[in-house]
Write a protein that holds these residues in place. Structure first.
Motif, PDB file in Angstrom:
ATOM      1  N   TYR A  40      50.642   5.134  14.274  1.00  0.00           N
ATOM      2  CA  TYR A  40      50.095   3.998  15.016  1.00  0.00           C
ATOM      3  C   TYR A  40      48.666   3.696  14.588  1.00  0.00           C
ATOM      4  O   TYR A  40      48.156   2.593  14.845  1.00  0.00           O
ATOM      5  N   VAL A  41      48.025   4.642  13.933  1.00  0.00           N
ATOM      6  CA  VAL A  41      46.705   4.391  13.364  1.00  0.00           C
ATOM      7  C   VAL A  41      46.760   3.242  12.361  1.00  0.00           C
ATOM      8  O   VAL A  41      45.777   2.516  12.163  1.00  0.00           O
ATOM      9  N   PHE A  42      47.920   3.048  11.735  1.00  0.00           N
ATOM     10  CA  PHE A  42      48.056   1.984  10.748  1.00  0.00           C
ATOM     11  C   PHE A  42      48.087   0.598  11.391  1.00  0.00           C
ATOM     12  O   PHE A  42      48.108  -0.421  10.686  1.00  0.00           O
ATOM     13  N   ILE A  43      48.120   0.553  12.697  1.00  0.00           N
ATOM     14  CA  ILE A  43      47.909  -0.702  13.427  1.00  0.00           C
ATOM     15  C   ILE A  43      46.430  -0.806  13.801  1.00  0.00           C
ATOM     16  O   ILE A  43      45.809  -1.866  13.663  1.00  0.00           O
ATOM     17  N   THR A  44      45.873   0.294  14.252  1.00  0.00           N
ATOM     18  CA  THR A  44      44.474   0.327  14.692  1.00  0.00           C
ATOM     19  C   THR A  44      43.507  -0.096  13.590  1.00  0.00           C
ATOM     20  O   THR A  44      42.631  -0.936  13.802  1.00  0.00           O
ATOM     21  N   ILE A  45      43.670   0.469  12.410  1.00  0.00           N
ATOM     22  CA  ILE A  45      42.699   0.232  11.337  1.00  0.00           C
ATOM     23  C   ILE A  45      42.742  -1.214  10.840  1.00  0.00           C
ATOM     24  O   ILE A  45      41.682  -1.851  10.711  1.00  0.00           O
ATOM     25  N   PRO A  46      43.910  -1.801  10.553  1.00  0.00           N
ATOM     26  CA  PRO A  46      43.905  -3.227  10.189  1.00  0.00           C
ATOM     27  C   PRO A  46      43.334  -4.132  11.276  1.00  0.00           C
ATOM     28  O   PRO A  46      42.692  -5.138  10.970  1.00  0.00           O
ATOM     29  N   ILE A  47      43.568  -3.781  12.563  1.00  0.00           N
ATOM     30  CA  ILE A  47      42.967  -4.564  13.646  1.00  0.00           C
ATOM     31  C   ILE A  47      41.446  -4.546  13.531  1.00  0.00           C
ATOM     32  O   ILE A  47      40.773  -5.565  13.729  1.00  0.00           O
ATOM     33  N   LEU A  48      40.899  -3.387  13.200  1.00  0.00           N
ATOM     34  CA  LEU A  48      39.455  -3.267  12.996  1.00  0.00           C
ATOM     35  C   LEU A  48      38.976  -4.216  11.901  1.00  0.00           C
ATOM     36  O   LEU A  48      37.992  -4.946  12.076  1.00  0.00           O
ATOM     37  N   PHE A  49      39.701  -4.252  10.790  1.00  0.00           N
ATOM     38  CA  PHE A  49      39.294  -5.102   9.673  1.00  0.00           C
ATOM     39  C   PHE A  49      39.484  -6.582   9.993  1.00  0.00           C
ATOM     40  O   PHE A  49      38.664  -7.417   9.595  1.00  0.00           O
ATOM     41  N   VAL A  50      40.568  -6.918  10.690  1.00  0.00           N
ATOM     42  CA  VAL A  50      40.789  -8.318  11.073  1.00  0.00           C
ATOM     43  C   VAL A  50      39.685  -8.794  12.002  1.00  0.00           C
ATOM     44  O   VAL A  50      39.147  -9.900  11.850  1.00  0.00           O
ATOM     45  N   SER A  51      39.326  -7.964  12.977  1.00  0.00           N
ATOM     46  CA  SER A  51      38.267  -8.319  13.917  1.00  0.00           C
ATOM     47  C   SER A  51      36.952  -8.545  13.188  1.00  0.00           C
ATOM     48  O   SER A  51      36.235  -9.528  13.444  1.00  0.00           O
ATOM     49  N   CYS A  52      36.619  -7.649  12.271  1.00  0.00           N
ATOM     50  CA  CYS A  52      35.371  -7.787  11.521  1.00  0.00           C
ATOM     51  C   CYS A  52      35.399  -9.014  10.616  1.00  0.00           C
ATOM     52  O   CYS A  52      34.371  -9.678  10.419  1.00  0.00           O
ATOM     53  N   LYS A  53      36.576  -9.326  10.086  1.00  0.00           N
ATOM     54  CA  LYS A  53      36.706 -10.526   9.251  1.00  0.00           C
ATOM     55  C   LYS A  53      36.443 -11.782  10.059  1.00  0.00           C
ATOM     56  O   LYS A  53      35.757 -12.707   9.606  1.00  0.00           O
ATOM     57  N   GLU A  54      36.965 -11.842  11.285  1.00  0.00           N
ATOM     58  CA  GLU A  54      36.776 -13.016  12.137  1.00  0.00           C
ATOM     59  C   GLU A  54      35.309 -13.228  12.479  1.00  0.00           C
ATOM     60  O   GLU A  54      34.844 -14.357  12.591  1.00  0.00           O
ATOM     61  N   TYR A  55      34.573 -12.149  12.654  1.00  0.00           N
ATOM     62  CA  TYR A  55      33.157 -12.255  13.006  1.00  0.00           C
ATOM     63  C   TYR A  55      32.240 -12.220  11.786  1.00  0.00           C
ATOM     64  O   TYR A  55      31.020 -12.103  11.945  1.00  0.00           O
ATOM     65  N   LYS A  56      32.868 -12.309  10.566  1.00  0.00           N
ATOM     66  CA  LYS A  56      32.093 -12.324   9.314  1.00  0.00           C
ATOM     67  C   LYS A  56      31.159 -11.116   9.221  1.00  0.00           C
ATOM     68  O   LYS A  56      29.994 -11.230   8.841  1.00  0.00           O
ATOM     69  N   ASP A  57      31.711  -9.966   9.596  1.00  0.00           N
ATOM     70  CA  ASP A  57      30.909  -8.739   9.632  1.00  0.00           C
ATOM     71  C   ASP A  57      30.353  -8.376   8.266  1.00  0.00           C
ATOM     72  O   ASP A  57      29.178  -8.026   8.133  1.00  0.00           O
ATOM     73  N   ILE A  58      31.194  -8.452   7.227  1.00  0.00           N
ATOM     74  CA  ILE A  58      30.744  -8.063   5.890  1.00  0.00           C
ATOM     75  C   ILE A  58      29.633  -8.992   5.407  1.00  0.00           C
ATOM     76  O   ILE A  58      28.634  -8.555   4.822  1.00  0.00           O
ATOM     77  N   TYR A  59      29.778 -10.296   5.657  1.00  0.00           N
ATOM     78  CA  TYR A  59      28.766 -11.260   5.218  1.00  0.00           C
ATOM     79  C   TYR A  59      27.411 -10.970   5.863  1.00  0.00           C
ATOM     80  O   TYR A  59      26.388 -10.896   5.182  1.00  0.00           O
ATOM     81  N   PHE A  60      27.421 -10.789   7.173  1.00  0.00           N
ATOM     82  CA  PHE A  60      26.154 -10.561   7.869  1.00  0.00           C
ATOM     83  C   PHE A  60      25.561  -9.185   7.538  1.00  0.00           C
ATOM     84  O   PHE A  60      24.342  -9.037   7.447  1.00  0.00           O
ATOM     85  N   THR A  61      26.432  -8.182   7.339  1.00  0.00           N
ATOM     86  CA  THR A  61      25.926  -6.859   6.962  1.00  0.00           C
ATOM     87  C   THR A  61      25.317  -6.895   5.572  1.00  0.00           C
ATOM     88  O   THR A  61      24.305  -6.227   5.309  1.00  0.00           O
ATOM     89  N   ALA A  62      25.912  -7.696   4.685  1.00  0.00           N
ATOM     90  CA  ALA A  62      25.388  -7.813   3.327  1.00  0.00           C
ATOM     91  C   ALA A  62      24.010  -8.468   3.298  1.00  0.00           C
ATOM     92  O   ALA A  62      23.259  -8.299   2.326  1.00  0.00           O
ATOM     93  N   LEU A  63      23.671  -9.217   4.334  1.00  0.00           N
ATOM     94  CA  LEU A  63      22.345  -9.837   4.418  1.00  0.00           C
ATOM     95  C   LEU A  63      21.256  -8.831   4.783  1.00  0.00           C
ATOM     96  O   LEU A  63      20.072  -9.107   4.612  1.00  0.00           O
ATOM     97  N   LEU A  64      21.678  -7.672   5.286  1.00  0.00           N
ATOM     98  CA  LEU A  64      20.707  -6.646   5.664  1.00  0.00           C
ATOM     99  C   LEU A  64      20.166  -5.948   4.415  1.00  0.00           C
ATOM    100  O   LEU A  64      20.814  -5.947   3.359  1.00  0.00           O
ATOM    101  N   PRO A  65      19.015  -5.315   4.526  1.00  0.00           N
ATOM    102  CA  PRO A  65      18.452  -4.598   3.367  1.00  0.00           C
ATOM    103  C   PRO A  65      19.138  -3.249   3.148  1.00  0.00           C
ATOM    104  O   PRO A  65      18.531  -2.178   3.273  1.00  0.00           O
ATOM    105  N   VAL A  66      20.430  -3.313   2.851  1.00  0.00           N
ATOM    106  CA  VAL A  66      21.215  -2.096   2.605  1.00  0.00           C
ATOM    107  C   VAL A  66      22.025  -2.292   1.319  1.00  0.00           C
ATOM    108  O   VAL A  66      22.305  -3.410   0.905  1.00  0.00           O
ATOM    109  N   ARG A  67      22.386  -1.190   0.711  1.00  0.00           N
ATOM    110  CA  ARG A  67      23.176  -1.259  -0.514  1.00  0.00           C
ATOM    111  C   ARG A  67      24.642  -1.543  -0.181  1.00  0.00           C
ATOM    112  O   ARG A  67      25.138  -1.132   0.867  1.00  0.00           O
TER     113      ARG A  67
END
Length: 213
Positions: A40-67
């Motif tokens: 059932y973890v294989f449902i949990t983890i994609p949900i995490l990625f879908v949620s972050c995709k909807e909120y543009k998590d990667i885009y906004f995190t990439a704007l931070l001063p991090v590698r």
């Protein structure tokens, strides 16, 4: 890295994902295919990625001063934490299972240390395919999910088949009197989990470095 992990667990990991981990209670069902409970973890983890995709998590995190590699590492550690928490929560449930059903699981593989070792490998297979696949685009989820879940399920089904059909597998992995072989399987599963996740992280970081966020 500490701040990125704080962000992951405060903002990215949704409450339903935490409840999914509690599905370890399914291990108390008699004659249940115990591998399914862990998947059932294989449902949990994609949900995490879908949620972050909807909120543009990667885009906004990439704007931070991090590698970019630290962004990947933080998500990796989050995914692995969810998987390990699932296993840790399952340990007392497994002990209760042994108390309630001392005869084991007459239909399928018993809930023992060997099964936990195989689950570590199942999670490693999922991570090795899903995470590098996702970070090729940092956007597309469907194909990496299908491929990773299919591979993990096939491995789990193959283990179950061998245990039920091949006497030597059943002798060492599905009986109550082989603690040494089963504990060695658990240790081997943990080692494989660590090594395959290191490989998956390196591939993911390399893929993400080529993505124009």
């Amino acid at each position: 890295m500490k701040n990125l992990l704080y962000k992951e667990f405060r903002l990215s990991v949704q409450l339903p994902a935490l409840f999914m981990v509690l599905l370890a209670g399914l291990l108390l069902i008699p004659e249940y295919p115990y591998f399914i409970s862990f998947m059932y973890v294989f449902i949990t983890i994609p949900i995490l990625f879908v949620s972050c995709k909807e909120y543009k998590d990667i885009y906004f995190t990439a704007l931070l001063p991090v590698r970019k590699q630290d962004i990947v590492r933080a998500r990796f550690m989050t995914v692995m934490a969810i998987e390990v928490i699932q296993l840790i929560i399952s340990v007392p449930v497994a002990l209760l299972n042994r108390m309630l059903y001392p005869q084991g699981n007459p239909a399928l593989m018993d809930l023992n240390m060997a099964l936990f070792g195989f689950v570590f490998i199942i999670y490693a297979i999922f991570n090795l395919i899903f995470l590098p696949g996702f970070y090729k685009t940092a956007n597309k989820l469907v194909l990496p999910v299908i491929l990773s879940v299919t591979a993990a399920v096939i491995f789990g089904a193959a283990v179950e088949f061998l245990v039920q059909r091949v006497p030597v597998f059943k002798l060492y992995f599905d009986t109550q009197d082989r603690p040494l072989s089963q504990s060695l399987t658990l240790v081997a599963g943990i080692i494989i989990f660590i090594l395959m996740n290191v490989l998956a992280y390196k591939r993911s970081a390399r893929n993400f470095s080529k993505v124009d966020v």
